[in-house]
Write an enzyme that holds these catalytic residues in place. Structure first.
Site, PDB file in Angstrom:
ATOM      1  NE  ARG A  67      -2.704  -1.593   3.070  1.00 39.66           N
ATOM      2  CZ  ARG A  67      -2.744  -2.917   3.316  1.00 39.66           C
ATOM      3  NH1 ARG A  67      -3.306  -3.724   2.472  1.00 39.66           N
ATOM      4  NH2 ARG A  67      -2.219  -3.404   4.419  1.00 39.66           N
ATOM      5  CD  GLU A 104       1.031 -10.366  17.668  1.00 36.09           C
ATOM      6  OE1 GLU A 104       0.633  -9.768  16.653  1.00 36.09           O
ATOM      7  OE2 GLU A 104       0.319 -10.624  18.652  1.00 36.09           O
TER       8      GLU A 104
HETATM    9  P1  AMP Z   1       3.378  -2.689  11.441  1.00 37.31           P
HETATM   10  O1  AMP Z   1       4.690  -3.253  10.964  1.00 37.31           O
HETATM   11  O2  AMP Z   1       2.804  -3.445  12.618  1.00 37.31           O
HETATM   12  O3  AMP Z   1       3.468  -1.205  11.734  1.00 37.31           O
HETATM   13  O4  AMP Z   1       2.338  -2.925  10.282  1.00 37.31           O
HETATM   14  C1  AMP Z   1       2.288  -2.061   9.244  1.00 37.31           C
HETATM   15  C2  AMP Z   1       1.880  -2.718   7.945  1.00 37.31           C
HETATM   16  O5  AMP Z   1       0.761  -3.589   8.092  1.00 37.31           O
HETATM   17  C3  AMP Z   1       1.454  -1.643   6.975  1.00 37.31           C
HETATM   18  O6  AMP Z   1       2.015  -1.972   5.728  1.00 37.31           O
HETATM   19  C4  AMP Z   1      -0.052  -1.691   6.956  1.00 37.31           C
HETATM   20  O7  AMP Z   1      -0.500  -1.600   5.636  1.00 37.31           O
HETATM   21  C5  AMP Z   1      -0.435  -3.033   7.571  1.00 37.31           C
HETATM   22  N1  AMP Z   1      -1.393  -2.920   8.705  1.00 37.31           N
HETATM   23  C6  AMP Z   1      -1.150  -3.254   9.997  1.00 37.31           C
HETATM   24  N2  AMP Z   1      -2.219  -3.060  10.777  1.00 37.31           N
HETATM   25  C7  AMP Z   1      -3.174  -2.572   9.975  1.00 37.31           C
HETATM   26  C8  AMP Z   1      -4.546  -2.129  10.182  1.00 37.31           C
HETATM   27  N3  AMP Z   1      -5.127  -2.160  11.386  1.00 37.31           N
HETATM   28  N4  AMP Z   1      -5.229  -1.667   9.118  1.00 37.31           N
HETATM   29  C9  AMP Z   1      -4.658  -1.622   7.888  1.00 37.31           C
HETATM   30  N5  AMP Z   1      -3.393  -2.010   7.624  1.00 37.31           N
HETATM   31  C10 AMP Z   1      -2.657  -2.487   8.643  1.00 37.31           C
END
Ligand code: AMP
Length: 180
Positions: A67, A104
């Site tokens: 995205r 995780e």
């Molecule tokens: P993180 O590494 O945990 O910050 O996860 C970020 C990645 O996961 C990004 O590329 C987001 O597109 C996706 N992502 C994680 N949680 C969500 C959420 N609640 N809604 C949409 N996309 C998410």
């Protein structure tokens, strides 16, 4: 921030669709496609992002799969910068540099082309959403290997409750358009 800007951010925030329990139970998925499909809102988001970074001398926008590949090139075009993809393993065709990081459950790896960034670049890393910060932190470390002049980090949405910023070195220049 101007009154116009606050109102326009409220409109953008309202346009994001919340999908409960996607892709797994307990996750509130923030669906940005409902923002992107509206021409006026897409233009507004592009304008806001441009205003945030127009004076930073950005030469490369690095988008995180997948995205980060939507607004990343839009922003790069407006800033007169290049666009560089960071992808999951096996997707980039030429020689890559990679980094693995803990998720995780288990590990994940991301890659970037070996010749994608130079020491003269000012890099803006972009993704749609900051959750725990794991993915972007790894991307920052990957970009850091190229020793660029400066690095900025941008998200469209920051999930405040998850405190993803805590994952980063405090000196990292992180900004998000919307805090949800
Ligand atoms: P993180 O590494 O945990 O910050 O996860 C970020 C990645 O996961 C990004 O590329 C987001 O597109 C996706 N992502 C994680 N949680 C969500 C959420 N609640 N809604 C949409 N996309 C998410």
């Amino acid at each position: 921030m101007s009154k116009y800007m606050i109102m326009s951010k409220e409109r953008l925030a309202k346009s994001i669709r919340n999908i409960p329990d996607f892709p797994i139970p307990g996750i509130q998925f923030k669906d940005v496609t409902t923002l992107f499909k509206e021409p006026e809102l897409l233009q507004e988001l592009s304008d806001i992002l441009y205003e945030m970074y127009k004076d930073k001398g950005i030469t490369k926008v690095v988008g995180i799969e997948s995205r980060g590949f939507i607004m990343g090139p839009v922003l790069a075009t407006r800033l007169g910068a290049g666009f560089v993809p960071v992808r999951k393993p096996g997707k980039l065709p030429a020689e890559t540099v990679e980094i693995s990081y803990d998720k995780e459950y288990g590990k994940d790896t991301i890659q970037i082309h070996k010749d994608a960034i130079s020491e003269n670049d000012v890099v803006l890393l972009h993704d749609d959403l900051l959750a725990t910060g794991g993915t972007m932190k790894a991307a920052c470390e990957l970009v850091g290997k190229f020793n660029p002049k400066d690095v900025y980090v941008n998200f469209i949405i920051e999930l405040k409750d998850l405190n993803g910023r805590a994952a980063f070195n405090p000196s990292t220049k992180i900004d998000s358009v919307l805090e949800l």
